[in-house]
Design a protein around this motif. Structure first.
Motif, PDB file in Angstrom:
ATOM      1  N   SER A 216       0.812  -1.242  -0.173  1.00  0.00           N
ATOM      2  CA  SER A 216      -0.121   0.053   0.118  1.00  0.00           C
ATOM      3  C   SER A 216       0.948   1.503  -0.131  1.00  0.00           C
ATOM      4  O   SER A 216       2.542   1.298   0.354  1.00  0.00           O
ATOM      5  CB  SER A 216      -0.469   0.183   0.985  1.00  0.00           C
ATOM      6  OG  SER A 216      -0.150  -0.235   2.122  1.00  0.00           O
TER       7      SER A 216
ATOM      8  N   ASP B  44      -7.988   2.021  -9.021  1.00  0.00           N
ATOM      9  CA  ASP B  44      -6.993   3.048  -8.057  1.00  0.00           C
ATOM     10  C   ASP B  44      -6.209   2.139  -9.104  1.00  0.00           C
ATOM     11  O   ASP B  44      -4.923   1.893  -9.363  1.00  0.00           O
ATOM     12  CB  ASP B  44      -6.176   1.658  -7.619  1.00  0.00           C
ATOM     13  CG  ASP B  44      -5.039   2.012  -7.090  1.00  0.00           C
ATOM     14  OD1 ASP B  44      -4.330   2.764  -6.672  1.00  0.00           O
ATOM     15  OD2 ASP B  44      -4.102   0.626  -6.914  1.00  0.00           O
TER      16      ASP B  44
ATOM     17  N   HIS C 187      -3.795  -0.970  -4.355  1.00  0.00           N
ATOM     18  CA  HIS C 187      -4.844  -0.650  -3.679  1.00  0.00           C
ATOM     19  C   HIS C 187      -5.060  -2.652  -3.451  1.00  0.00           C
ATOM     20  O   HIS C 187      -5.080  -3.572  -3.528  1.00  0.00           O
ATOM     21  CB  HIS C 187      -6.352  -0.841  -4.179  1.00  0.00           C
ATOM     22  CG  HIS C 187      -6.864   0.774  -3.336  1.00  0.00           C
ATOM     23  ND1 HIS C 187      -7.668   1.559  -4.461  1.00  0.00           N
ATOM     24  CD2 HIS C 187      -5.646   1.239  -2.565  1.00  0.00           C
ATOM     25  CE1 HIS C 187      -7.449   2.067  -3.734  1.00  0.00           C
ATOM     26  NE2 HIS C 187      -6.561   2.624  -3.114  1.00  0.00           N
TER      27      HIS C 187
END
Length: 478
Positions: free
Chosen positions: A148, A338, A414
């Motif tokens: 992340s 994302d 993500h």
């Protein structure tokens, strides 16, 4: 499942083995939309490495799939259960084991919450930079599993750059130690990086050695209003091209700004088409902000106002952190994309997303880590409306395709999970996929670890007890 439960209980305390269907159902999924979820046979909450090893030895002996989980704040379905699986929740392994100011490292268990670690190291004058928007809930193990990022990536980088070493329980229960505690080290293949971003499909992280930095000065922020997304993105290009190193460079489109105002009553400028937030934690942040303000005005900003102090700066950053909760209030459900593109294509990405929203008749707000080109289009829809749900899914795919067309990637932070497996094949290509499947087969020959996530096609139905998949044969179902 009786044998499974009985054998798990031989190595776990009774309270760590959950079988009530109403309870286990609450562990079935993370926060992603459009992802299937199954019914776990059992949820286990180990507190020690040996208990995790017992779970994996039991699962291997009985050929039962295992789905590792952290706080389930993920957005790709990577933590979703499958029918009959063991959900291995690591949230009870939540100790900060060591903070070493000399070596500038922290040693932690996977269930440590990101914000808890950040506050603990701050007491030693140190800083752990990765800060996902869910940092008050998400765990370090989950951060490692999905590689992340966060708001400060533009200056400090993502989780992968801070993981020095790992203890990992493999599918068969063996314990593997990777990496180092030293500032440098290049011995052998970098197995540590291999596990970062693997979403629990190669092994279970039970301990991590994390790099720390000296705590920077308090940052000051600036908010700049733009009459168009293109003008805001031109400012981003100028800021990066001039060599500035902001600790944060975030963009909110008009839809997001209005949603945040509706939720928080912060009084953000609703006449703007794009709001750019920049922050510096340098020794002289006011001078840096003044220079950036000039670049913003040159790019077409109608206002570029620096915060007067740290408290006002934090208020601006809180507006950015509230973007997702605010957009979630617009419709009953959201689908969060994302897509990361080159900074030079950022305006095309945002303008293209707006066109996709119009084409599909949907509200799509965009927030972006503009400094590194990582966009988060948030598709708002009503899952009770089949046509609107279909349009939401179609728009999601159109956004993914646009990102690849612009030279980007399907996920900046993500992960792939269930949501983007087909898109991973399109981005990576056949040679890379063949090699990735081979790696999976080496670490998890039975396909027990998080089957169906990232690229694993799942358990091989032809395998019996004592048999393993031939790595040379590729994944099951090929």
């Amino acid at each position: 499942m009786g044998d499974l439960i009985d054998q798990l209980r031989t190595g776990l305390p009774a309270e760590a083995v959950l079988t009530d269907p109403d309870v286990t159902a609450s562990y079935a999924a993370d926060m992603a939309s459009f992802c299937e979820r199954g019914a776990p046979a059992v949820v286990v909450l180990p507190r020690t490495v040996e208990q995790v090893r017992h779970v994996m030895r039991t699962a291997t002996a009985l050929r039962v799939p295992v789905v590792p989980q952290g706080a389930r704040t993920g957005l790709s379905g990577a933590a979703n259960a499958i029918d009959g699986c063991v959900v291995l929740s690591l949230v009870k392994m939540d100790r900060v084991l060591e903070i070493d100011p000399v070596e500038r490292i922290a040693v932690v268990e996977p269930g440590v919450v990101n914000a808890v670690l950040s506050r603990a190291v701050a007491e030693h004058g140190l800083y752990y930079p990765p800060d996902p928007s869910s940092w008050e809930q998400c765990t370090i193990g989950g951060n490692i599993g999905t590689a992340s990022g966060g708001l400060c990536c533009v200056k400090y980088g993502v989780t992968a750059e801070y993981v020095l070493g790992l203890d990992v329980v493999l599918a068969d229960g063996r314990l593997l130690t990777t990496g180092r505690r030293t500032a440098k080290g290049v011995a052998g293949y970098d197995l540590t990086r291999l596990f970062v971003g693997s979403e629990g499909s190669l092994g279970i992280v039970v301990r991590a050695v994390l790099a720390l930095k000296p705590a920077p000065p308090a940052q000051l922020a600036l908010a700049a209003e733009f009459p168009s997304v293109a003008a805001a993105c031109e400012a981003v290009r100028s800021i990066m091209a001039r060599g500035h190193a902001p600790s944060l460079l975030e963009l909110m489109d008009a839809t997001t700004v209005r949603a945040v105002n509706s939720l928080t009553h912060m009084g953000l400028p609703e006449t703007t088409e794009a709001l750019l937030l920049a922050a510096f934690d340098t020794p002289a942040p006011a001078a840096d902000l003044a220079a950036v303000a000039e670049l913003c005005r040159a790019a077409g900003a109608t206002e570029a106002v620096p915060a007067e102090d740290a408290a006002e700066s934090e208020l601006l950053l809180q507006a950015r952190r509230m973007s997702l909760p605010a957009l979630e209030r617009l419709r009953p459900a959201t689908m969060i994309d994302d897509v990361c593109v080159p900074r030079s294509r950022l305006a095309e990405m945002l303008d293209g997303t707006a066109a996709i929203a119009r084409e599909h008749g949907l509200t799509i707000g965009v927030v972006a880590h503009a400094g590194d080109g990582n966009t988060h289009p948030v598709v708002c829809f009503d899952p009770a409306d089949p046509d609107e749900t279909r349009r939401a899914r179609d728009s999601f795919d159109a956004i993914m395709a646009l990102g690849l067309e612009l030279g980007g990637t399907i996920t900046g932070e993500h992960g792939v999970g269930l949501l983007k497996k087909d898109w991973l094949v399109r981005e990576a290509g056949p040679v890379a996929m063949e090699l990735q499947r081979g790696i999976k087969a080496v670490f998890d020959p039975l396909g027990l670890l998080n089957p169906g996530k990232v690229l694993d096609p799942g358990l091989d139905p032809d395998l019996g007890p004592g048999e393993v998949r031939d790595p040379a044969a590729g994944g099951a179902g090929e």
